[in-house]
Design a protein around this motif. Structure first.
Motif, mmCIF file in Angstrom:
data_model
loop_
_atom_site.group_PDB
_atom_site.id
_atom_site.type_symbol
_atom_site.label_atom_id
_atom_site.label_comp_id
_atom_site.label_asym_id
_atom_site.label_seq_id
_atom_site.Cartn_x
_atom_site.Cartn_y
_atom_site.Cartn_z
ATOM 1 N N ARG A 3 0.820 -1.198 0.000
ATOM 2 C CA ARG A 3 0.000 0.000 0.000
ATOM 3 C C ARG A 3 0.860 1.257 0.000
ATOM 4 N NH1 ARG A 3 -0.118 -1.581 5.424
ATOM 5 N NH2 ARG A 3 0.187 0.070 6.975
ATOM 6 N N PHE A 4 2.180 1.115 0.127
ATOM 7 C CA PHE A 4 3.094 2.241 0.116
ATOM 8 C C PHE A 4 3.778 2.369 -1.235
ATOM 9 C CE2 PHE A 4 3.680 1.196 4.843
ATOM 10 C CZ PHE A 4 2.709 2.108 5.229
ATOM 11 N N THR A 5 4.141 3.604 -1.598
ATOM 12 C CA THR A 5 5.036 3.798 -2.726
ATOM 13 C C THR A 5 6.440 3.383 -2.283
ATOM 14 O OG1 THR A 5 5.620 6.066 -2.129
ATOM 15 C CG2 THR A 5 3.646 5.760 -3.497
ATOM 16 N N ILE A 150 -5.075 8.856 2.303
ATOM 17 C CA ILE A 150 -5.363 8.391 3.661
ATOM 18 C C ILE A 150 -5.952 6.979 3.635
ATOM 19 C CG2 ILE A 150 -7.743 9.215 3.983
ATOM 20 C CD1 ILE A 150 -6.885 10.244 6.710
ATOM 21 N N SER A 151 -6.722 6.678 2.588
ATOM 22 C CA SER A 151 -7.293 5.333 2.473
ATOM 23 C C SER A 151 -6.186 4.289 2.339
ATOM 24 C CB SER A 151 -8.222 5.259 1.253
ATOM 25 O OG SER A 151 -9.316 6.144 1.405
ATOM 26 N N ARG A 152 -5.136 4.659 1.622
ATOM 27 C CA ARG A 152 -4.018 3.745 1.389
ATOM 28 C C ARG A 152 -3.061 3.707 2.576
ATOM 29 N NH1 ARG A 152 0.804 5.087 -0.550
ATOM 30 N NH2 ARG A 152 0.131 7.100 -1.358
ATOM 31 N N ILE A 153 -2.688 4.876 3.081
ATOM 32 C CA ILE A 153 -1.684 4.960 4.142
ATOM 33 C C ILE A 153 -2.171 4.317 5.435
ATOM 34 C CG2 ILE A 153 -0.419 6.583 5.622
ATOM 35 C CD1 ILE A 153 -0.372 8.482 3.158
ATOM 36 N N PHE A 154 -3.463 4.495 5.733
ATOM 37 C CA PHE A 154 -4.020 3.924 6.956
ATOM 38 C C PHE A 154 -4.649 2.550 6.726
ATOM 39 C CE2 PHE A 154 -3.623 8.303 8.312
ATOM 40 C CZ PHE A 154 -3.390 8.218 9.673
ATOM 41 N N ASP A 155 -4.504 2.031 5.500
ATOM 42 C CA ASP A 155 -5.045 0.707 5.172
ATOM 43 C C ASP A 155 -6.492 0.587 5.654
ATOM 44 O OD1 ASP A 155 -5.107 -1.890 4.210
ATOM 45 O OD2 ASP A 155 -4.365 -2.744 6.077
ATOM 46 N N MET A 156 -7.338 1.487 5.195
ATOM 47 C CA MET A 156 -8.715 1.564 5.682
ATOM 48 C C MET A 156 -9.544 0.384 5.188
ATOM 49 S SD MET A 156 -9.681 5.594 5.587
ATOM 50 C CE MET A 156 -9.020 6.686 6.843
ATOM 51 N N ARG A 157 -10.291 -0.202 6.126
ATOM 52 C CA ARG A 157 -11.226 -1.288 5.829
ATOM 53 C C ARG A 157 -12.560 -0.919 6.461
ATOM 54 N NH1 ARG A 157 -8.037 -5.675 3.778
ATOM 55 N NH2 ARG A 157 -5.988 -4.733 3.412
ATOM 56 N N TYR A 158 -13.629 -1.554 5.978
ATOM 57 C CA TYR A 158 -14.969 -1.124 6.383
ATOM 58 C C TYR A 158 -15.831 -2.298 6.838
ATOM 59 C CZ TYR A 158 -13.378 2.947 3.829
ATOM 60 O OH TYR A 158 -12.633 4.010 3.405
ATOM 61 N N ALA A 159 -16.664 -2.002 7.818
ATOM 62 C CA ALA A 159 -17.689 -2.944 8.269
ATOM 63 C C ALA A 159 -19.046 -2.372 7.901
ATOM 64 C CB ALA A 159 -17.584 -3.164 9.775
ATOM 65 N N LEU A 271 -15.754 8.911 -5.350
ATOM 66 C CA LEU A 271 -14.846 8.847 -6.493
ATOM 67 C C LEU A 271 -13.601 8.037 -6.150
ATOM 68 C CD1 LEU A 271 -15.002 12.494 -7.925
ATOM 69 C CD2 LEU A 271 -15.825 10.399 -9.031
ATOM 70 N N VAL A 272 -13.096 8.219 -4.940
ATOM 71 C CA VAL A 272 -11.917 7.466 -4.513
ATOM 72 C C VAL A 272 -12.215 5.980 -4.448
ATOM 73 C CG1 VAL A 272 -10.346 7.051 -2.567
ATOM 74 C CG2 VAL A 272 -10.820 9.379 -3.309
ATOM 75 N N THR A 273 -13.430 5.624 -3.997
ATOM 76 C CA THR A 273 -13.774 4.201 -3.885
ATOM 77 C C THR A 273 -13.854 3.529 -5.258
ATOM 78 O OG1 THR A 273 -16.188 4.574 -3.908
ATOM 79 C CG2 THR A 273 -15.067 4.589 -1.759
ATOM 80 N N LEU A 274 -13.968 4.316 -6.319
ATOM 81 C CA LEU A 274 -13.950 3.733 -7.658
ATOM 82 C C LEU A 274 -12.542 3.309 -8.052
ATOM 83 C CD1 LEU A 274 -16.348 6.203 -9.529
ATOM 84 C CD2 LEU A 274 -16.904 4.020 -8.429
#
Length: 306
Positions: A3-5, A150-159, A271-274
């Motif tokens: 998830r990091f560059t 932020i979605s990538r850096i914090f490795d966001m997941r959803y319930a 848009l980001v979720t796409l």
């Protein structure tokens, strides 16, 4: 790590070399998490922070001396920053796509809103469409950049994430309402209600350093919208753009604009979720157990929440 560059991976490795030696429990452990959270937030805000810094700098140091209007300088500087972030691998190509899409979406709305007198850009420029200098699109793009990073850096997941098609329909309705409310009834309160219905049960799970924390997604939306509202106050104070009530002297942006930013931020989020498809938190736990070489039913620290 994927998830990091490549640059972020090196920064992460250097940070772990220091942070892994620090306490992981109690008040000291909580302080470490808090500091890392702030640093990651600052990194996610890189594009927006640089744009805001340039806006403030050109208020006190106008680029007239080098033969450029303020808005033209901001446009060229934003373009340079964008190219540099890609060249130095501070941003992924997918994030650049989000920035481009949101730039177009934001500029189209700017053209309409300035023609309707909602706000103005008081200075002249060459790089503009109608009354809209092209740098303004990068301000919208900065929001998309932040959410993507932020979605990538914090490795966001959803319930309990709602069906993607429903979120796309909501985002489209919000965007249409930004135009339509000038001619028909303003449906923003209906859209607020739909937002609550869709995301009321949704929780975002994010990894800071050692642990995965969680927050109701609606609270996250509100906090981001508040941050954008504060940044807009800085932008109008520098006279980069002005609302009608600010032409004769600066006044804080109305708190009612917080609702508009809340809705616009949801457009950006969708848009980001796409590009970064929302992943279930259960998948994050499976991935963590697999990387640790643990059985599928093992309980790990990843389940701990702040």
């Amino acid at each position: 790590m994927n998830r990091f560059t490549s640059v972020e991976a090196r920064i992460d490795g250097a940070a772990h070399a220091v942070l892994d030696r620090l306490p992981g429990q109690g008040l000291s452990g909580a302080l470490v998490e808090f500091v890392v959270f702030g640093l990651k937030q600052a990194w996610a805000c890189l594009f927006g922070g640089l744009m805001l810094a340039l806006i403030l700098a050109t208020k006190y140091l106008p680029p007239d001396a080098i033969g450029l209007a303020r808005y033209d300088f901001l446009f060229l500087a934003a373009l340079t920053v964008q190219v540099a972030m890609l060249a130095f691998r501070l941003e992924t190509p997918s994030e650049a796509k989000v920035i481009l899409i949101f730039h177009v979406v934001g500029t189209a709305m700017e053209i309409f809103k300035t023609s309707a007198g909602s706000w103005i850009y008081p200075e002249e420029s060459v790089f503009r469409i109608g009354g809209v200098p092209l740098f303004s699109g990068f301000m919208y793009a900065a929001v998309g950049s932040y959410i993507a990073r932020i979605s990538r850096i914090f490795d966001m997941r959803y319930a309990s994430y709602p069906p993607p098609w429903a979120t796309v329909c909501l985002a489209a309705a919000i965007y249409v309402n930004f135009f339509a409310h000038h001619f028909v009834a303003d449906l923003r309160y209906v859209l607020f209600a739909v937002t609550v219905l869709l995301f009321l049960r949704t929780t975002v799970h994010y990894r800071v350093f050692r642990f995965r924390h969680r927050m109701p997604l609606l609270v996250g939306f509100l906090l981001v919208a508040l941050f954008i509202w504060l940044a807009e106050n800085i932008g109008t104070w520098s006279r980069a753009w002005l609302y009608p009530g600010q032409r004769d002297g600066w006044a804080p942006v109305s708190i009612h604009k917080l609702g508009a930013w809340y809705l616009l931020m949801i457009i950006s989020f969708v848009l980001v979720t796409l590009v970064h498809r929302p992943k279930a938190v259960e998948a994050a736990e499976r991935d963590q157990r697999a990387s640790d070489g643990l059985p599928a039913d093992a309980v790990t620290e990843d389940r701990r929440t702040g």
